[in-house]
Design a protein around this motif. Structure first.
Motif, PDB file in Angstrom:
ATOM      1  N   TRP A  14       5.789  48.277  72.807  1.00 30.91           N
ATOM      2  CA  TRP A  14       6.507  48.695  74.037  1.00 30.91           C
ATOM      3  C   TRP A  14       5.832  49.576  75.018  1.00 30.91           C
ATOM      4  N   ASP A  15       6.037  49.250  76.306  1.00 34.52           N
ATOM      5  CA  ASP A  15       5.653  50.109  77.391  1.00 34.52           C
ATOM      6  C   ASP A  15       7.141  50.678  78.067  1.00 34.52           C
ATOM      7  N   ALA A  16       6.606  51.980  78.679  1.00 36.75           N
ATOM      8  CA  ALA A  16       7.784  52.395  79.509  1.00 36.75           C
ATOM      9  C   ALA A  16       7.078  53.016  80.584  1.00 36.75           C
ATOM     10  N   ARG A  17       7.900  52.804  81.947  1.00 38.90           N
ATOM     11  CA  ARG A  17       7.660  53.274  82.919  1.00 38.90           C
ATOM     12  C   ARG A  17       8.321  54.234  83.337  1.00 38.90           C
ATOM     13  N   VAL A  18       8.099  55.551  83.455  1.00 32.91           N
ATOM     14  CA  VAL A  18       8.874  56.772  84.233  1.00 32.91           C
ATOM     15  C   VAL A  18       8.710  57.155  85.380  1.00 32.91           C
ATOM     16  N   GLU A  19       9.709  57.096  86.344  1.00 35.26           N
ATOM     17  CA  GLU A  19       9.501  57.129  87.817  1.00 35.26           C
ATOM     18  C   GLU A  19      10.647  58.129  88.222  1.00 35.26           C
ATOM     19  N   ASP A  20      10.005  58.539  89.426  1.00 39.29           N
ATOM     20  CA  ASP A  20      11.108  59.627  90.220  1.00 39.29           C
ATOM     21  C   ASP A  20      12.383  58.453  90.803  1.00 39.29           C
ATOM     22  N   ALA A  21      13.518  58.761  90.606  1.00 39.99           N
ATOM     23  CA  ALA A  21      14.408  57.579  90.861  1.00 39.99           C
ATOM     24  C   ALA A  21      14.628  57.366  92.655  1.00 39.99           C
ATOM     25  N   ALA A  22      14.187  58.317  93.040  1.00 41.35           N
ATOM     26  CA  ALA A  22      14.349  58.496  94.562  1.00 41.35           C
ATOM     27  C   ALA A  22      13.209  57.863  95.396  1.00 41.35           C
ATOM     28  N   THR A  23      11.987  58.007  94.609  1.00 37.63           N
ATOM     29  CA  THR A  23      10.883  57.386  95.475  1.00 37.63           C
ATOM     30  C   THR A  23      10.210  56.463  94.874  1.00 37.63           C
ATOM     31  N   GLY A  24      10.248  56.475  93.423  1.00 38.84           N
ATOM     32  CA  GLY A  24       9.697  55.320  92.585  1.00 38.84           C
ATOM     33  C   GLY A  24       8.365  55.583  92.121  1.00 38.84           C
ATOM     34  N   LYS A  25       7.934  57.123  92.676  1.00 38.02           N
ATOM     35  CA  LYS A  25       6.695  57.521  92.245  1.00 38.02           C
ATOM     36  C   LYS A  25       6.615  57.537  90.711  1.00 38.02           C
ATOM     37  N   LEU A  26       5.340  56.808  90.253  1.00 41.98           N
ATOM     38  CA  LEU A  26       5.185  57.126  88.740  1.00 41.98           C
ATOM     39  C   LEU A  26       5.263  58.687  88.319  1.00 41.98           C
ATOM     40  N   MET A  27       5.743  58.713  87.039  1.00 39.93           N
ATOM     41  CA  MET A  27       5.611  60.086  86.520  1.00 39.93           C
ATOM     42  C   MET A  27       4.905  59.993  85.046  1.00 39.93           C
ATOM     43  N   ALA A  28       5.331  58.954  84.599  1.00 39.94           N
ATOM     44  CA  ALA A  28       4.585  58.865  83.188  1.00 39.94           C
ATOM     45  C   ALA A  28       4.164  57.570  82.686  1.00 39.94           C
ATOM     46  N   ALA A  29       3.264  57.205  81.851  1.00 40.41           N
ATOM     47  CA  ALA A  29       3.182  55.778  81.210  1.00 40.41           C
ATOM     48  C   ALA A  29       3.017  55.927  79.999  1.00 40.41           C
ATOM     49  N   PHE A  30       3.813  55.372  79.077  1.00 40.63           N
ATOM     50  CA  PHE A  30       4.147  55.593  77.658  1.00 40.63           C
ATOM     51  C   PHE A  30       3.990  54.284  76.954  1.00 40.63           C
ATOM     52  N   ARG A  31       3.520  54.310  75.842  1.00 41.36           N
ATOM     53  CA  ARG A  31       3.367  53.138  75.028  1.00 41.36           C
ATOM     54  C   ARG A  31       3.478  53.508  73.666  1.00 41.36           C
ATOM     55  N   CYS A  32       4.259  52.565  72.844  1.00 44.00           N
ATOM     56  CA  CYS A  32       4.564  52.759  71.504  1.00 44.00           C
ATOM     57  C   CYS A  32       4.421  51.444  70.594  1.00 44.00           C
ATOM     58  N   THR A  33       4.060  51.563  69.329  1.00 41.89           N
ATOM     59  CA  THR A  33       4.008  50.727  68.579  1.00 41.89           C
ATOM     60  C   THR A  33       5.171  50.902  67.264  1.00 41.89           C
ATOM     61  N   GLN A  34       5.850  49.758  67.204  1.00 41.15           N
ATOM     62  CA  GLN A  34       7.050  49.612  66.355  1.00 41.15           C
ATOM     63  C   GLN A  34       6.578  48.710  64.931  1.00 41.15           C
ATOM     64  N   ILE A  35       6.846  49.176  63.723  1.00 41.06           N
ATOM     65  CA  ILE A  35       6.600  48.563  62.743  1.00 41.06           C
ATOM     66  C   ILE A  35       8.080  47.812  62.241  1.00 41.06           C
ATOM     67  N   ILE A  36       7.941  46.673  62.231  1.00 37.40           N
ATOM     68  CA  ILE A  36       9.116  46.021  61.978  1.00 37.40           C
ATOM     69  C   ILE A  36       9.273  45.687  60.460  1.00 37.40           C
ATOM     70  N   LEU A  37      10.592  46.072  59.844  1.00 36.22           N
ATOM     71  CA  LEU A  37      10.819  46.337  58.413  1.00 36.22           C
ATOM     72  C   LEU A  37      11.704  45.154  58.018  1.00 36.22           C
ATOM     73  N   TYR A  38      11.494  44.623  56.704  1.00 35.06           N
ATOM     74  CA  TYR A  38      12.168  43.431  55.962  1.00 35.06           C
ATOM     75  C   TYR A  38      12.756  43.910  54.724  1.00 35.06           C
ATOM     76  N   PRO A  39      13.551  43.427  54.386  1.00 36.68           N
ATOM     77  CA  PRO A  39      14.213  43.817  52.943  1.00 36.68           C
ATOM     78  C   PRO A  39      13.017  43.316  51.963  1.00 36.68           C
ATOM     79  N   ARG A  40      13.016  44.173  50.849  1.00 38.80           N
ATOM     80  CA  ARG A  40      12.065  43.877  49.663  1.00 38.80           C
ATOM     81  C   ARG A  40      12.840  42.818  48.792  1.00 38.80           C
ATOM     82  N   GLY A  41      12.090  42.150  48.250  1.00 33.99           N
ATOM     83  CA  GLY A  41      12.589  41.098  47.363  1.00 33.99           C
ATOM     84  C   GLY A  41      12.307  39.991  47.150  1.00 33.99           C
TER      85      GLY A  41
END
Length: 143
Positions: free
Chosen positions: A116-143
């Motif tokens: 996932w990417d997230a773009r964080v901005e000043d709501a008034a101007t649209g100016k970029l404040m931060a660029a964020f990226r994360c990785t999520q591991i998807i879990l499944y039931p064991r068995g």
């Protein structure tokens, strides 16, 4: 991309905020679509560092929360949960007052991982404040 289903809504996520960190920050979810979550929060005294600028931790927290909420918009069939494997955030601006808008978007939606990417901005101007990226591991039931 794995077969997915959207398991959430603006109302569900705003309800999930109550009594938790997102509510304390003042985060309000404004948009939910498959692979996308948008939220806003005001710059308040409690979220400002001793330097007079918005705390980086508040920005990072909101980006992380919205990306985690996003997993529910692209839930892989048969999955039972997820956990964060990695986060990275580049800060390029800040605020002293006003409102922040953050948009989380699915970059990769596989059966075992989501990026996932997230773009964080000043709501008034649209100016970029931060660029964020994360990785999520998807879990499944064991068995």
């Amino acid at each position: 991309m794995a077969a997915t289903v959207n398991r959430t809504s603006v109302e569900d996520l705003n309800r999930a905020n109550i009594g938790k960190l997102p509510e304390h920050i003042g985060l309000v979810i404004t948009e939910v679509a498959e692979g996308r979550v948008v939220g806003r929060f005001p710059v308040r005294t409690e979220l400002v560092a001793h330097t007079g600028f918005l705390l980086a931790g508040a920005v990072l927290s909101v980006a992380d929360i919205l990306c985690a909420y996003g997993v529910s918009t692209a839930w892989p069939e048969g999955a039972s949960g997820f956990t964060t494997a990695e986060v990275k955030c580049n800060f390029v601006g800040t605020l002293r007052e006003g409102e922040v808008v953050c948009t989380a978007s699915l970059l990769h939606g596989g059966r075992t991982t989501q990026v996932w990417d997230a773009r964080v901005e000043d709501a008034a101007t649209g100016k970029l404040m931060a660029a964020f990226r994360c990785t999520q591991i998807i879990l499944y039931p064991r068995g």
